[in-house]
Write a protein that holds these residues in place. Sequence first.
Motif, PDB file in Angstrom:
ATOM      1  N   UNK A  85       0.854  -1.185   0.000  1.00 37.04           N
ATOM      2  CA  UNK A  85       0.000   0.000   0.000  1.00 37.04           C
ATOM      3  C   UNK A  85       0.888   1.232   0.000  1.00 37.04           C
ATOM      4  N   UNK A  86       0.747   2.043  -1.046  1.00 37.23           N
ATOM      5  CA  UNK A  86       1.564   3.238  -1.194  1.00 37.23           C
ATOM      6  C   UNK A  86       0.697   4.488  -1.172  1.00 37.23           C
ATOM      7  N   UNK A  87       1.345   5.616  -0.912  1.00 33.19           N
ATOM      8  CA  UNK A  87       0.656   6.898  -0.919  1.00 33.19           C
ATOM      9  C   UNK A  87       1.495   7.929  -0.194  1.00 33.19           C
ATOM     10  N   UNK A  88       1.227   9.182  -0.449  1.00 38.98           N
ATOM     11  CA  UNK A  88       1.974  10.252   0.194  1.00 38.98           C
ATOM     12  C   UNK A  88       1.597  10.353   1.665  1.00 38.98           C
ATOM     13  N   UNK A  89       2.387  11.100   2.430  1.00 39.92           N
ATOM     14  CA  UNK A  89       2.045  11.364   3.821  1.00 39.92           C
ATOM     15  C   UNK A  89       0.674  12.031   3.895  1.00 39.92           C
ATOM     16  N   UNK A  90      -0.163  11.515   4.794  1.00 37.81           N
ATOM     17  CA  UNK A  90      -1.496  12.072   4.942  1.00 37.81           C
ATOM     18  C   UNK A  90      -2.547  11.467   4.040  1.00 37.81           C
ATOM     19  N   UNK A  91      -2.154  10.473   3.225  1.00 39.85           N
ATOM     20  CA  UNK A  91      -3.129   9.855   2.314  1.00 39.85           C
ATOM     21  C   UNK A  91      -4.061   8.882   3.022  1.00 39.85           C
ATOM     22  N   UNK A  92      -3.688   8.455   4.246  1.00 45.94           N
ATOM     23  CA  UNK A  92      -4.570   7.557   5.005  1.00 45.94           C
ATOM     24  C   UNK A  92      -4.056   6.152   5.162  1.00 45.94           C
ATOM     25  N   UNK A  93      -2.808   5.883   4.785  1.00 42.99           N
ATOM     26  CA  UNK A  93      -2.286   4.515   4.806  1.00 42.99           C
ATOM     27  C   UNK A  93      -2.284   3.908   6.215  1.00 42.99           C
ATOM     28  N   UNK A  94      -1.658   4.607   7.155  1.00 43.49           N
ATOM     29  CA  UNK A  94      -1.556   4.076   8.518  1.00 43.49           C
ATOM     30  C   UNK A  94      -2.927   3.988   9.180  1.00 43.49           C
ATOM     31  N   UNK A  95      -3.776   4.960   8.900  1.00 46.54           N
ATOM     32  CA  UNK A  95      -5.138   4.917   9.451  1.00 46.54           C
ATOM     33  C   UNK A  95      -5.886   3.702   8.943  1.00 46.54           C
ATOM     34  N   UNK A  96      -5.778   3.428   7.648  1.00 42.39           N
ATOM     35  CA  UNK A  96      -6.432   2.252   7.074  1.00 42.39           C
ATOM     36  C   UNK A  96      -5.924   0.972   7.732  1.00 42.39           C
ATOM     37  N   UNK A  97      -4.607   0.875   7.919  1.00 44.00           N
ATOM     38  CA  UNK A  97      -4.044  -0.325   8.527  1.00 44.00           C
ATOM     39  C   UNK A  97      -4.547  -0.511   9.956  1.00 44.00           C
ATOM     40  N   UNK A  98      -4.655   0.561  10.698  1.00 47.13           N
ATOM     41  CA  UNK A  98      -5.138   0.458  12.072  1.00 47.13           C
ATOM     42  C   UNK A  98      -6.619   0.096  12.129  1.00 47.13           C
ATOM     43  N   UNK A  99      -7.371   0.528  11.149  1.00 49.40           N
ATOM     44  CA  UNK A  99      -8.765   0.100  11.066  1.00 49.40           C
ATOM     45  C   UNK A  99      -8.856  -1.395  10.789  1.00 49.40           C
ATOM     46  N   UNK A 100      -7.994  -1.884   9.898  1.00 52.41           N
ATOM     47  CA  UNK A 100      -7.989  -3.317   9.598  1.00 52.41           C
ATOM     48  C   UNK A 100      -7.600  -4.144  10.811  1.00 52.41           C
ATOM     49  N   UNK A 101      -6.711  -3.599  11.634  1.00 53.73           N
ATOM     50  CA  UNK A 101      -6.243  -4.319  12.822  1.00 53.73           C
ATOM     51  C   UNK A 101      -7.207  -4.203  13.997  1.00 53.73           C
ATOM     52  N   UNK A 102      -8.226  -3.369  13.855  1.00 54.09           N
ATOM     53  CA  UNK A 102      -9.165  -3.185  14.945  1.00 54.09           C
ATOM     54  C   UNK A 102      -8.694  -2.196  15.997  1.00 54.09           C
ATOM     55  N   UNK A 103      -7.640  -1.431  15.693  1.00 57.65           N
ATOM     56  CA  UNK A 103      -7.132  -0.434  16.635  1.00 57.65           C
ATOM     57  C   UNK A 103      -7.935   0.859  16.565  1.00 57.65           C
ATOM     58  N   UNK A 104      -8.654   1.049  15.473  1.00 57.62           N
ATOM     59  CA  UNK A 104      -9.565   2.180  15.300  1.00 57.62           C
ATOM     60  C   UNK A 104     -10.902   1.645  14.805  1.00 57.62           C
ATOM     61  N   UNK A 105     -11.935   2.445  14.951  1.00 56.66           N
ATOM     62  CA  UNK A 105     -13.269   2.043  14.498  1.00 56.66           C
ATOM     63  C   UNK A 105     -13.764   3.024  13.439  1.00 56.66           C
ATOM     64  N   UNK A 106     -14.200   2.493  12.320  1.00 52.86           N
ATOM     65  CA  UNK A 106     -14.656   3.350  11.220  1.00 52.86           C
ATOM     66  C   UNK A 106     -16.045   3.904  11.499  1.00 52.86           C
ATOM     67  N   UNK A 107     -16.366   5.013  10.811  1.00 55.85           N
ATOM     68  CA  UNK A 107     -17.709   5.591  10.935  1.00 55.85           C
ATOM     69  C   UNK A 107     -18.724   4.844  10.059  1.00 55.85           C
ATOM     70  N   UNK A 108     -18.253   4.343   8.911  1.00 49.39           N
ATOM     71  CA  UNK A 108     -19.140   3.583   8.030  1.00 49.39           C
ATOM     72  C   UNK A 108     -18.302   2.770   7.060  1.00 49.39           C
ATOM     73  N   UNK A 109     -18.936   1.802   6.436  1.00 53.54           N
ATOM     74  CA  UNK A 109     -18.239   0.914   5.515  1.00 53.54           C
ATOM     75  C   UNK A 109     -18.051  -0.465   6.127  1.00 53.54           C
ATOM     76  N   UNK A 110     -17.511  -1.378   5.323  1.00 53.12           N
ATOM     77  CA  UNK A 110     -17.360  -2.773   5.743  1.00 53.12           C
ATOM     78  C   UNK A 110     -15.911  -3.230   5.670  1.00 53.12           C
ATOM     79  N   UNK A 111     -15.500  -3.995   6.683  1.00 51.53           N
ATOM     80  CA  UNK A 111     -14.192  -4.655   6.714  1.00 51.53           C
ATOM     81  C   UNK A 111     -14.425  -6.132   6.957  1.00 51.53           C
TER      82      UNK A 111
END
Length: 229
Positions: A45-71
Amino acid sequence: MIDSPRLETPNPAIRVQNLNFQWPGGARVLKSCSLAVPEGEFWMLLGTNGSGKSTLLRLLAGLLESQSGDIDIRGRVGFVFQNPDHQLVMPTVGADVAFGLVEDRLPQPEIRQRVEDALAAVKLLELQRRPIYALSGGQKQRIAIAGALARHCQVLLFDEPTALLDPDSQRDLVSQVRQLVKNRGITALWVTHRLDELDYSDGAFLLENGRVVAAGNPEPLKRRLMRRV
């Protein structure tokens, strides 16, 4: 030609659909983000700083909770941080690898066997009694991976695990993860800024402004990003 992001991947181990995330009082980080990682493959997974990469990974790991959507993730998930000092908590290598097994309440003989098997898989069995502080950065990352293997994680998530490593340790780690994926049928999603690491992957995603804008064969994506430099 780079494939458009799509969700019809057969047998995905990781599936994300229309995922949204916003920090309290802040801007939206992920905006209808969708991707799918095939089971038993190594994707980046690539992208510039601030693109959401680390946030997405933490959502996948269950360290954060999304507002909507499916995992949807098949199997137990292991997470490897950029800085291994943030997740290695025990004084010695063997104790740290065994630490994640406490909640499983396994008998001691099985714990010992799992620790040995996991350390052998990352080629550090001989360091079982070594203090964590005496390890190199690359060795610490491999111990973090061993902890996930001991827990029999089927999906591994890596948040820029080579960012703090020298070039030799970087190549060694990414090569070893590829071998684990191929030899053990593990699925891996690896966040990186380093385009040379794409050579080890089965595929890649490009994340821009909270959305996956390109996905597929890593070579066209690598050429596209190199033209921007």
